[in-house]
Design an enzyme around this catalytic site. Structure first.
Site, short mmCIF file in Angstrom:
data_model
loop_
_atom_site.label_atom_id
_atom_site.label_comp_id
_atom_site.label_asym_id
_atom_site.label_seq_id
_atom_site.Cartn_x
_atom_site.Cartn_y
_atom_site.Cartn_z
N GLU A 86 0.83 -1.20 0.00
CA GLU A 86 0.00 0.00 0.00
C GLU A 86 0.87 1.26 0.00
OE1 GLU A 86 -4.13 -0.49 2.09
OE2 GLU A 86 -2.62 -1.35 3.43
N GLU A 138 -4.30 -9.49 3.52
CA GLU A 138 -5.22 -9.16 4.61
C GLU A 138 -6.40 -10.11 4.71
OE1 GLU A 138 -2.95 -5.37 3.87
OE2 GLU A 138 -3.74 -7.02 2.67
#
Length: 661
Positions: free
Chosen positions: A105, A125
Site C-alpha cells: 500500500e 489481509e
C-alpha cells in the site's frame, strides 16, 4: 527502541530508508519516522526527487500482526500514503524481496515503482479476515484493473512482479540493488523533466466499466454462502474504486477495515496466525550441530508408505526396512502409486518423482538402520531391530509411547500437523531429533506430553462424546451435524466419524445411561464411508445422505425426542471441547490453549475463522459456555461438569487467550 529509519540526500535525491529488522514491518514508530523524513525531504530545496527503499532482504513485509490486537488503527499509514501521493516532488519506491500488505500500500502511494525482478508482492489481509486499511483496494485497481486486483486481494497470495497481469504496477524492472535502481530511475525522471503522477488520479485501468462489471457478478457468486465476510467486503471495495471518486472510495474502504478489524472472524484468524507462529518459533531443536539427511523407516503398510513418501518429497534420503524381503516389491509399488497421486494433483512432476525414488534404498530392517540419523517405527514388530548407539528411535503408529513418538495427521503427504509426543522416559536428544525432522518436513510440530494418546485423539473423543450426548437428548445425528454445518464446520461430528471409519469410536466408554451411538450403528452392520455407509448413506456420485435405517436404529434405543435449538447444540459442542481442552492443560499435555486450537484446525478441520475450540469458547464467552453445560440435563455428569480451570477463568473475568502468553 530499535532505529526505525535512516535519511540521506544523494545528488538531489532524498533517500528514505525503511530500517526495521528483520523484515521492515510498518509499526507506528516506523510510520512516524517515515513521516518525519518526508517532511524533511519536502522542506529541503536541494531535493528534487524522493526515493523510498527498504534495508536488508526485503522492502517491507507489511505490519506486525500484534498491532491489530491493540487499536488496529490504519489512519497513520493512510495519512502517510496520502502525503506521499500529493507530494509536489516525484516519489519513487524501489522494491526488492517482499512488498506485502501495508508495505505494498505504501509503495502504491508513490508516484512510480521500480522493482528487482525477483520481488514478490501481495495483499494478504483477507487471510486475517481484514480488508486493506490504507488505500490498497482503491489504488491497486487503478494500476492493474479490477480483475487482477481482485485476483490478488481475494487470494491473499504473493505474486511475482513479472506476472503479466500486474504489469501496470511496476514501471521498471531493474536487477541492481534497490538504491542504485531507484537512483537511476530518479535521474531518468529528472532528465525527462517528468513530475509527480498520483495513483489516485489514474483511471486508464478502470476504463470500460461494462467490460468488467460481469466480473463483480462472478466473484460475488463464487463467494456466496461462504461464512467469511472479508472477501465480500473486498469485492465491494474494489467496485467502489471503479464507481466512486477516490476520496469516497477510500472512506468506504476505511469503514470496511474498521468493521473487519474488530470482528470475531478477524480476531479468530489472527489468533490462528499467532498460534501457528508460536509453534514454529518454539518447536525447534535445541542441540547445536544436529544434522539429519537420511531417515530409516521400518515396517510395511500404509502408514510407512505415506511417511516414506513425505520424507522423499522433502528431499531427504530414505532407507526403508521390512522384516520380510518378499514385501519389498509391494512396498515400492505402493510408494510409487502414492507419488503418482501427488503428480495427479499438480504438486510433483515425473522428473521430481524419479529424483525422489533415486533417494530411496530398501532392504531388511537391520540393514537399513546403519547410516540413518533417525529411525522411525512405522509399523508394529520392529522394536527388536538393533539400532546404533545414540540414534533416536521414534514411534509413529498409534499406541503407547515410552520415549518419543511422532503422530502425523493423515494424509501424511499433505497435512501440515504432527504431534511430537513426549513419553515418560523421553530424552532431549530424541526430542531434538523429532523437532528437527518436523522442521525439515515443514510441519507444525505441537509438543504433547502424554503416554501415547495425542491431543487430536483426546479432543476428537470429546467431540464425539458431546455429539452422542445430543443424540441421547433427542436430536438425530443429522440435526447435530446440520447445526454444526450452519455454524461453519464443514466436517461436523457424524460426517467426520464416517470419514475416519467407525471402529476407533465404537469402543469409547460412555457413562451409565448414555449411548455410544457408533457401537449401535455398527451393530446394524454399518462401518463408515469407506465401507459402504455409516451414519450416512453414500449413493454413487453423491454426497452423504441421511439414512432411514440409521434413524430407525437410533429411535429404537433412545427416549422420546426433545427439542433443542441449533444455537444450544452449537454452544454445547464448543463448550464440551473447550472443557476437554481445559483438562488437557491441567494434565500438562499442552503448553498453551492455542496449541490445542491448532491441532483441532488441522486434525478435525475445525473452522479456522472460528480460531479453534478454545478461541471459539472465548468468543462465545466462557460464562455462556459454563451456563450451557450446567443447564444440560444428561447422565454423563463428570463429562459436562465445568473444569476448575474454566470456572477460575470465569470468576476472574478472563478467557483462555490470557493463558497463551
Amino acid at each position: 527502541m530499535a532505529e526505525t529509519g535512516k535519511y540521506s540526500v544523494i545528488d538531489g535525491v532524498a533517500v528514505m530508508l525503511l530500517h526495521h529488522p528483520p523484515v521492515n514491518a510498518l509499526t507506528p514508530a516506523v510510520i512516524l519516522a517515515l513521516d518525519t523524513q518526508l517532511t524533511q525531504a519536502l522542506d529541503d530545496p536541494a531535493v528534487s526527487e524522493i526515493l523510498l527503499i527498504g534495508e536488508g532482504r526485503v522492502f517491507c513485509s507489511g505490519t506486525e500482526i500484534a498491532e491489530f490486537n491493540s487499536d488496529g488503527d490504519a489512519a497513520p499509514l493512510a495519512e502517510l500514503c496520502q502525503r506521499l501521493e500529493i507530494s509536489p516532488k516525484p516519489v519513487v519506491a524501489a522494491l526488492h524481496g517482499l512488498a506485502l500488505g501495508p508495505g505494498l500500500e505504501l509503495a502504491m502511494a508513490a508516484h512510480y515503482r521500480v522493482a528487482h525482478p525477483a520481488t514478490q508482492v501481495g495483499l494478504p489481509e483477507v487471510k486475517l479476515g481484514l480488508v486493506p486499511g490504507a488505500g490498497g483496494s482503491q489504488r491497486l485497481p487503478r494500476l492493474v484493473g479490477p480483475k487482477a486486483a481482485l485476483d490478488l486481494l481475494l487470494s491473499g497470495a504473493s505474486r511475482s512482479v513479472r506476472d503479466v497481469a500486474l504489469k501496470g504496477l511496476i514501471d521498471r524492472l531493474d536487477d541492481q540493488p534497490p538504491l542504485k535502481a531507484g537512483q537511476a530511475f530518479c535521474r531518468s525522471l529528472r532528465d525527462a523533466d517528468v513530475g509527480p503522477r498520483p495513483t489516485r488520479d489514474r483511471r486508464e485501468a478502470l476504463a470500460g466499466f461494462a467490460a468488467y462489471q460481469q466480473d463483480f457478478v462472478r466473484r460475488r457468486a463464487q463467494i456466496e454462502g461462504q461464512p467469511e465476510t472479508a472477501p465480500a467486503e473486498i469485492v465491494n471495495c474494489v467496485e467502489a474504486a471503479a464507481l466512486l471518486p477516490f476520496d469516497a472510495g477510500s472512506e468506504y474502504e476505511r469503514a470496511a477495515y474498521e468493521a473487519s478489524v474488530v470482528s470475531d472472524q478477524s480476531r479468530a484468524l489472527r489468533h490462528a496466525f499467532f498460534a501457528e507462529r508460536r509453534i514454529s518459533q518454539t518447536a525447534k531443536p535445541q542441540a547445536e550441530g544436529l544434522t539429519l539427511d537420511t531417515v530409516a523407516v521400518l515396517g510395511a503398510g500404509g502408514l510407512a508408505t505415506q511417511i516414506a513418501a513425505a520424507l522423499l518429497l522433502a528431499g531427504l534420503r530414505v532407507d526403508w526396512g521390512v522384516q520380510d524381503s518378499q514385501l519389498l516389491h509391494d512396498c515400492h509399488t505402493r510408494l510409487r502409486q502414492t507419488l503418482d497421486q501427488t503428480i495427479a494433483v499438480g504438486r510433483l512432476d515425473t522428473a521430481g518423482r524419479d529424483k525422489a525414488l533415486a533417494r530411496l534404498s530398501q532392504g531388511l530392517s537391520a540393514e537399513m538402520v546403519t547410516r540413518a540419523g533417525i529411525v522411525l517405527h512405522a509399523a508394529r514388530g520392529q522394536g527388536a531391530v538393533p539400532v546404533p548407539d545414540r540414534t533416536p528411535r521414534l514411534v509413529c503408529f498409534a499406541g503407547g509411547v515410552d520415549q518419543v513418538g511422532l503422530r502425523f495427521t493423515p494424509p501424511v503427504t499433505l497435512s501440515r500437523l504432527v504431534e511430537v509426543v513426549e513419553g515418560p522416559n523421553a530424552n532431549d536428544a530424541q526430542l531434538d531429533a523429532a523437532f528437527l525432522l518436523a522442521q525439515k518436513l515443514n510441519r507444525l510440530a505441537v509438543h504433547t506430553v502424554s503416554g501415547g494418546v495425542t491431543i487430536a485423539e483426546r479432543m476428537l473423543a470429546a467431540c464425539h462424546r458431546a455429539a452422542d450426548a445430543l443424540v441421547d437428548s433427542g436430536l438425530s445425528p443429522y440435526e447435530v451435524d446440520a447445526a454444526m454445518l450452519s455454524w461453519g464446520w464443514r466436517r461436523p461430528p457424524f460426517q467426520l466419524r464416517d470419514l475416519l471409519g467407525l471402529e476407533p469410536t465404537a469402543s469409547l466408554v460412555r457413562a451409565k445411561g448414555a449411548q455410544n451411538w457408533t457401537s449401535v450403528i455398527m451393530a446394524a452392520g454399518r462401518r463408515g464411508r469407506g465401507q459402504g455407509g455409516g451414519f450416512y448413506d453414500y449413493p454413487t456420485g453423491q454426497g452423504p445422505k441421511p439414512s432411514r435405517a440409521v434413524l430407525g436404529a437410533v429411535n429404537a434405543v433412545r427416549p422420546a425426542h426433545r427439542g433443542m435449538s441449533k444455537a444450544t447444540a452449537q454452544a454445547l459442542i464448543v463448550a464440551a471441547m473447550a472443557n476437554e481442552g481445559a483438562r488437557i492443560l491441567a494434565d500438562g499435555w499442552a503448553a498453551y490453549p492455542s496449541d490445542i486450537d491448532v491441532v483441532c484446525m488441522y486434525a478435525m478441520d475445525f473452522p479456522r475463522w472460528r480460531g479453534g475450540p478454545m478461541m471459539a469458547a472465548d468468543l462465545m464467552g466462557l460464562f455462556t459456555a459454563v451456563r450451557a453445560m450446567n443447564a444440560f440435563d444428561h447422565p454423563d455428569d463428570a463429562f459436562w461438569e465445568p473444569h476448575k480451570l474454566v470456572n477460575d477463568l470465569v470468576k476472574n473475568g478472563r478467557g483462555f487467550g490470557s493463558l497463551n502468553g
